[in-house]
Every structure is written in structure tokens, then in C-alpha cells.
Scaffold this motif. Structure first.
Motif, mmCIF file in Angstrom:
data_model
loop_
_atom_site.group_PDB
_atom_site.id
_atom_site.type_symbol
_atom_site.label_atom_id
_atom_site.label_comp_id
_atom_site.label_asym_id
_atom_site.label_seq_id
_atom_site.Cartn_x
_atom_site.Cartn_y
_atom_site.Cartn_z
ATOM 1 N N GLU A 186 -65.159 22.284 0.065
ATOM 2 C CA GLU A 186 -65.812 22.435 -1.236
ATOM 3 C C GLU A 186 -64.865 22.134 -2.387
ATOM 4 N N LEU A 187 -65.457 21.666 -3.462
ATOM 5 C CA LEU A 187 -64.774 21.495 -4.744
ATOM 6 C C LEU A 187 -65.493 22.407 -5.726
ATOM 7 N N ALA A 188 -64.784 23.388 -6.253
ATOM 8 C CA ALA A 188 -65.433 24.428 -7.057
ATOM 9 C C ALA A 188 -64.862 24.475 -8.461
ATOM 10 N N VAL A 189 -65.748 24.715 -9.433
ATOM 11 C CA VAL A 189 -65.352 24.994 -10.806
ATOM 12 C C VAL A 189 -65.869 26.380 -11.159
ATOM 13 N N LEU A 190 -65.310 26.958 -12.214
ATOM 14 C CA LEU A 190 -65.738 28.267 -12.676
ATOM 15 C C LEU A 190 -66.582 28.112 -13.921
ATOM 16 N N THR A 191 -67.671 28.825 -13.986
ATOM 17 C CA THR A 191 -68.583 28.739 -15.124
ATOM 18 C C THR A 191 -68.566 30.057 -15.891
ATOM 19 N N GLY A 192 -69.148 30.009 -17.102
ATOM 20 C CA GLY A 192 -69.292 31.226 -17.891
ATOM 21 C C GLY A 192 -68.057 31.610 -18.657
ATOM 22 N N GLY A 193 -67.157 30.640 -18.918
ATOM 23 C CA GLY A 193 -65.900 30.959 -19.593
ATOM 24 C C GLY A 193 -66.060 31.499 -20.996
ATOM 25 N N SER A 194 -67.073 31.026 -21.719
ATOM 26 C CA SER A 194 -67.237 31.474 -23.105
ATOM 27 C C SER A 194 -67.623 32.950 -23.177
ATOM 28 N N SER A 195 -68.200 33.483 -22.104
ATOM 29 C CA SER A 195 -68.549 34.901 -22.075
ATOM 30 C C SER A 195 -67.438 35.746 -21.497
ATOM 31 N N PRO A 437 -76.090 22.631 -45.577
ATOM 32 C CA PRO A 437 -75.351 21.372 -45.763
ATOM 33 C C PRO A 437 -73.833 21.526 -45.856
ATOM 34 N N GLU A 438 -73.341 22.735 -46.126
ATOM 35 C CA GLU A 438 -71.893 22.910 -46.276
ATOM 36 C C GLU A 438 -71.241 23.583 -45.072
ATOM 37 N N VAL A 439 -72.023 23.827 -44.005
ATOM 38 C CA VAL A 439 -71.511 24.518 -42.816
ATOM 39 C C VAL A 439 -71.243 23.521 -41.697
ATOM 40 N N VAL A 440 -70.030 23.592 -41.141
ATOM 41 C CA VAL A 440 -69.673 22.752 -39.991
ATOM 42 C C VAL A 440 -70.169 23.390 -38.700
ATOM 43 N N ALA A 441 -69.829 24.658 -38.492
ATOM 44 C CA ALA A 441 -70.205 25.361 -37.265
ATOM 45 C C ALA A 441 -70.200 26.854 -37.539
ATOM 46 N N ALA A 442 -70.905 27.591 -36.677
ATOM 47 C CA ALA A 442 -71.000 29.037 -36.865
ATOM 48 C C ALA A 442 -70.960 29.743 -35.521
ATOM 49 N N ARG A 443 -70.430 30.946 -35.541
ATOM 50 C CA ARG A 443 -70.431 31.812 -34.365
ATOM 51 C C ARG A 443 -70.953 33.168 -34.803
ATOM 52 N N LEU A 498 -62.480 26.673 -27.275
ATOM 53 C CA LEU A 498 -61.840 26.654 -25.968
ATOM 54 C C LEU A 498 -61.438 25.229 -25.623
ATOM 55 N N SER A 499 -60.712 25.062 -24.519
ATOM 56 C CA SER A 499 -60.329 23.733 -24.074
ATOM 57 C C SER A 499 -61.543 22.874 -23.772
ATOM 58 N N THR A 500 -62.662 23.514 -23.428
ATOM 59 C CA THR A 500 -63.894 22.798 -23.135
ATOM 60 C C THR A 500 -64.582 22.304 -24.390
ATOM 61 N N GLY A 501 -64.102 22.744 -25.572
ATOM 62 C CA GLY A 501 -64.746 22.352 -26.818
ATOM 63 C C GLY A 501 -65.810 23.319 -27.262
ATOM 64 N N LYS A 502 -66.066 24.365 -26.458
ATOM 65 C CA LYS A 502 -67.062 25.351 -26.846
ATOM 66 C C LYS A 502 -66.445 26.359 -27.806
ATOM 67 N N ARG A 503 -67.321 27.008 -28.583
ATOM 68 C CA ARG A 503 -66.852 28.037 -29.499
ATOM 69 C C ARG A 503 -66.321 29.217 -28.707
ATOM 70 N N ALA A 504 -65.157 29.736 -29.088
ATOM 71 C CA ALA A 504 -64.571 30.873 -28.373
ATOM 72 C C ALA A 504 -65.294 32.170 -28.732
#
Length: 504
Positions: A186-195, A437-443, A498-504
């Protein structure tokens, strides 16, 4: 359903998949390397021997050189480190050529490979290595040892990428003949890193795992016509790993970087003539903020967005400054990708980005729908992770499907927050904020409240020229959200990703 733009038969012939030479090469590669990732490298080496395969830190690796180095590494791992079929190895590495080579080398030995997330804390790594997962070896980048390795209690043998290079450069190495292996482990990756809670998604090497995705990308995007791909996404993430393998099997040139930096990315895309860009929306947004973006992205013929929510405002900006070339993909590490929206699909909905239609061979079902038709998306496909093939599985995402069959994301079911007795979904608030219009991103996240139990708080990244204030943004939100959904506080600043580009 959208019409098929590209001829599948013509594309497969162009890629040699169905030519006499290609069929013969596939058969010979399977006989020699078994059903492993090494087969892919053997096939590409025979079909495109002198073509540039990977550009990494200014060095160019041809397909023939890549295959030879992967075989040599397999012999080293077998002869010097004693790895054999049934062993399991954990890899904790950033993107580099040595990681690319380890994937086919270990697969060729029948060794199970688990790709660990470099954003994991020392405690998370310790829980993984010292928990129920049994590993025979850990291979890690030297730069990550101090931050990620437990200081005590680690009994698993471990080596660094740098020490592996030193051994491979040695003269007195017992390079045993590679054993016969019918099929890789098997080749496995881990999911759910942002949580912060990681789950394992594993697959065994098989042409069926990547073929449906490849066919969908050929039909709707014409991915086979591209020449150079930039792999900015980490290979321990399903999106990044699939990008690498699909690009290699098509004989494309791959520009690989250890980390994503927007200035470096723009310069490299322009320098190497990158025409296919798989990317996470936040990474793309960071590049689009730079003044030279429209000029340095002119070589692109398609941008494939995935891994996170795609803001409609970002789509409009790219289509205005570059070209209408964004494709929106949706999937999970467990099920693979299975929804796709074309640029025309995205432009069809000016208020919100659609996830598009299911690709061929996928069944989707919305369950537990509310009065507005929003339900949890379940999916079934033949190429899901091992334990989920042909079985219905929940994505955990709340979706809406309109009368024309287009899907729209409405948030994570497990992120629901009860605020003052009302069910609130932070993603809805994030999406509303990002429409400003003035917001790039939000968390948006929940904080405890003595009065309401929980309330929402937001962290917002503004465009550099913005002068927007908290009170102005809250006033703008009040006509668009319910009282329970409105954040009680808004903090301004660049979002951590994160390294994945997702919001931390």
C-alpha cells in the motif's frame, strides 16, 4: 452534462497507451517490475527516454536517468538496509527528487509506504510512530529531525535523506539483485490535517487508481496537450501525489520545488513555460496579489484548483487578468477526485463557484437533506481507497445540487457550531466574508462565550491597499448573515497556511 471537448481515443493514441509500441511496453514493464510504481517509471523511460522529466533546483533529470536512479535506490534499500516485501516505511520529507525516487524504489520491493505530513507537530509524529502503526524504518529530512522527532522513546530505526545520499555515494555497498515482486504494497497518505486529526487513506498500485482521473482530465481539460507542470503541492497530499504520477505517466516535464513561495513560483512558471498549474486557491490568491502576475502567468493554458474552497472573486480576477482557464476539482483522499467544473461552468454562476458534475464512473447522493435541499454528500467509486472500493462513503461535506445537476459546497458537517441555540456553519461565514471586495481570505472559528455558549470569531486577510475596518466589515455582514452567524470579533492579518496551501 457538458459536452466532451477532447477525443479520448486520439489522446490515448498520442500518449502511446493504445499504440502497439505502448501496449508492448506496458506488458514488458509489468513483467519486469510487477504491479508497482516502478512499472510507471519503466514505461515512461522506454517511451520518452531522453525527454526532460523533472527540473529540481536547476538540475534536469531525464526519464531514463530517473528510472535508473530509482532502480539503484531500490537495490540500495534492499541490499544495504535489508528492506523486503511486507516491511513498512514512513517518509517524513518535503518535495525533492529523492522523495520522488523513493516512491517507486520502495514499491518495487513490496514495501508499504506511508507519507507523513511535514506540518505535524512532534506530539503528532510521536503518536503516529509510537502508536498502533508499526514501521520498520523512518526516512526523514535532516531539517525536520529537531522539530518533528520525539526526544525519547523512539525505537524505530530512522535515517535522514542526507545520510541516505552519503551511503549511496559509498564504494563498498552490497547491491543485491532485486527480488521478484508481483504487486507492490500500500501507498498511504494522511488526511484531515487542517483539523489536526489525521486519518489514513491507502491504495495498492494499480492502473485503475489513476486511470479514471486521467480520462476525466483528458476529456474535460485536454490535460494531455500540456507540456510542463508545476508541482507546488506537497507529495504527501493526495492532490500533489496524483499530480506527480499522472504527469509522469504522460511523459510531461515537471518543475518541482521544495516549498511554495509565491514570488519564486511566478518566476519559475515564466522561466520554464509552465502550462499546467495544479494549485490550492490560497496559493493562487497569493500569486495574483503580486503586480507581475498577469505577465508571468501568460504561459498557462489551465489552472486546476483543488483541495480547498475556490472563491468566485478569485475566478473572476484570473479570468480577467490571465484567461478563462480555471478548472475546479473536488474530491477526497479516500475517494479520489470525482467532481469537475470547467471555466464556462464557473462563469455560469457569478455569485458562487460550483464544483461541477460527477465524472464518469462515480455515483453521488445527498443524504439527510434539510428544507433547503442541503445534505451530506456520499460517493461511491471503483477507485476509492482499498477498504472503500465500490462502497458508499460519506465525504462529511454538506452540499446542494441545483436543477441542472451542478454541486455547490455548503460547509463541513463536523464543523457545525451551536451559537445561542442556532446551528451555524463557519464556512458559510468565510464564503460571505471572501465576497467582500477588499478581503483576500478568511478563517472563521468558534470561541466559548459565557452568555451564548459559543460565538464565532474571524481572522481576515485584506488586500495590501485596503483600509477596511472591523466596524465597516461587520456593518457589511449584518445584512447578509443572521445574528448568530455574525462574528463577535474580526482580527486582521495574513492567514497562516499549511504546506498543502489550506488555511491553518
Amino acid at each position: 452534462m457538458p459536452s466532451l471537448t477532447y477525443s479520448l481515443r486520439s489522446a490515448l493514441w498520442q500518449l502511446h497507451f493504445i499504440t502497439p509500441r505502448g501496449v508492448y511496453t506496458w506488458c514488458r514493464s509489468f513483467m519486469r517490475e510487477g504491479v508497482t510504481l516502478m512499472t510507471l517509471f519503466a514505461y515512461a523511460s522506454s517511451i520518452y527516454p531522453h525527454r526532460e522529466a523533472i527540473i529540481y533546483e536547476g538540475e534536469i533529470y531525464s526519464y531514463e536517468r530517473l528510472y535508473r536512479k530509482a532502480l539503484a535506490l531500490a537495490r540500495l534499500m534492499h541490499g544495504h538496509y535489508g528492506l523486503k516485501s511486507g516491511n513498512r516505511v514512513a517518509l517524513l520529507c518535503r518535495n525533492h527528487v529523492d522523495l520522488v525516487l523513493l516512491l517507486p524504489a520502495l514499491s518495487r520491493l513490496g514495501v508499504g509506504v506511508h507519507l507523513l505530513n511535514t506540518d505535524m507537530s512532534r506530539e503528532q509524529v510521536a503518536n503516529r510512530l509510537l502508536g498502533q502503526s508499526r514501521y520498520d524504518l523512518l526516512i526523514i529530512d535532516e531539517e525536520l529531525t529537531a522539530r518533528c522527532l520525539p526526544q525519547e522513546g523512539l525505537v524505530i530505526p530512522h535515517i535522514t535523506i542526507e545520510s541516505l545520499k552519503d551511503v549511496s555515494d559509498g564504494k563498498q555497498i552490497d547491491l543485491k539483485r532485486l527480488p521478484r515482486v508481483w504487486r507492490g504494497a500500500e501507498l498511504a497518505v494522511l488526511t484531515g490535517g487542517s483539523s489536526g486529526t489525521y486519518k489514513e487513506a491507502s491504495r495498492r498500485p494499480s492502473a485503475l487508481n489513476f486511470l479514471p482521473s486521467l480520462l476525466a482530465l483528458i476529456r474535460s481539460i485536454g490535460i494531455h496537450q500540456g507540456s510542463t507542470t508545476y508541482v507546488a503541492l506537497p507529495l504527501y497530499h493526495g492532490f500533489g501525489l496524483a499530480t506527480l504520477l499522472i504527469s509522469l505517466v504522460m511523459g510531461k516535464r515537471i518543475w518541482l520545488t521544495r516549498r511554495f513561495r509565491e514570488c519564486e513560483a511566478l518566476k519559475g512558471i515564466d522561466r520554464y513555460g509552465v502550462d499546467v498549474l495544479p494549485i490550492v486557491p490560497v496559493m493562487l490568491a497569493r500569486m495574483m496579489q503580486l503586480p507581475e502576475a498577469s505577465e508571468q502567468l501568460k504561459s498557462l493554458r489551465c489552472i486546476i484548483s483543488g483541495g480547498d474552497r475556490l472563491d468566485r472573486k478569485l475566478v473572476a480576477e484570473v479570468h480577467r487578468q490571465v484567461a478563462p482557464i480555471i478548472y475546479n476539482l473536488y474530491g477526497t483522499s479516500e475517494a479520489g477526485f470525482f467532481l469537475l467544473a470547467t471555466p464556462s461552468d464557473l462563469d455560469r454562476y457569478p455569485e458562487e463557484s460550483t464544483l461541477g458534475y460527477p465524472i464518469r464512473g462515480v455515483q453521488c447522493d445527498l443524504r439527510d437533506k434539510d428544507a433547503h435541499g442541503v445534505g451530506v454528500l456520499w460517493v461511491r467509486s471503483r477507485w476509492a481507497m482499498q477498504s472503500k472500493q465500490n462502497a458508499w462513503q460519506s465525504t462529511g461535506d454538506r452540499m446542494f445540487c441545483d436543477a441542472d445537476g451542478f454541486y455547490f459546497h455548503r460547509g463541513r458537517a463536523d464543523r457545525m457550531v451551536v451559537c445561542a441555540g442556532e446551528n451555524v456553519y463557519p464556512e458559510l461565514v468565510e464564503r460571505t466574508l471572501e465576497a467582500h471586495p477588499e478581503v483576500v481570505a478568511a478563517r472563521v472559528y468558534a470561541v466559548e462565550s459565557a452568555r451564548f455558549g459559543n460565538v464565532l470569531e474571524a481572522r481576515v486577510e485584506l488586500f495590501p491597499q485596503s483600509s477596511c475596518t472591523e466596524s465597516a466589515l461587520l456593518d457589511w455582514l449584518r445584512s447578509r448573515l443572521s445574528r448568530a452567524e455574525c462574528p463577535h470579533a474580526i482580527l486582521f492579518g495574513a492567514l497562516d497556511i499549511l504546506s498543502t496551501g489550506k488555511r491553518a
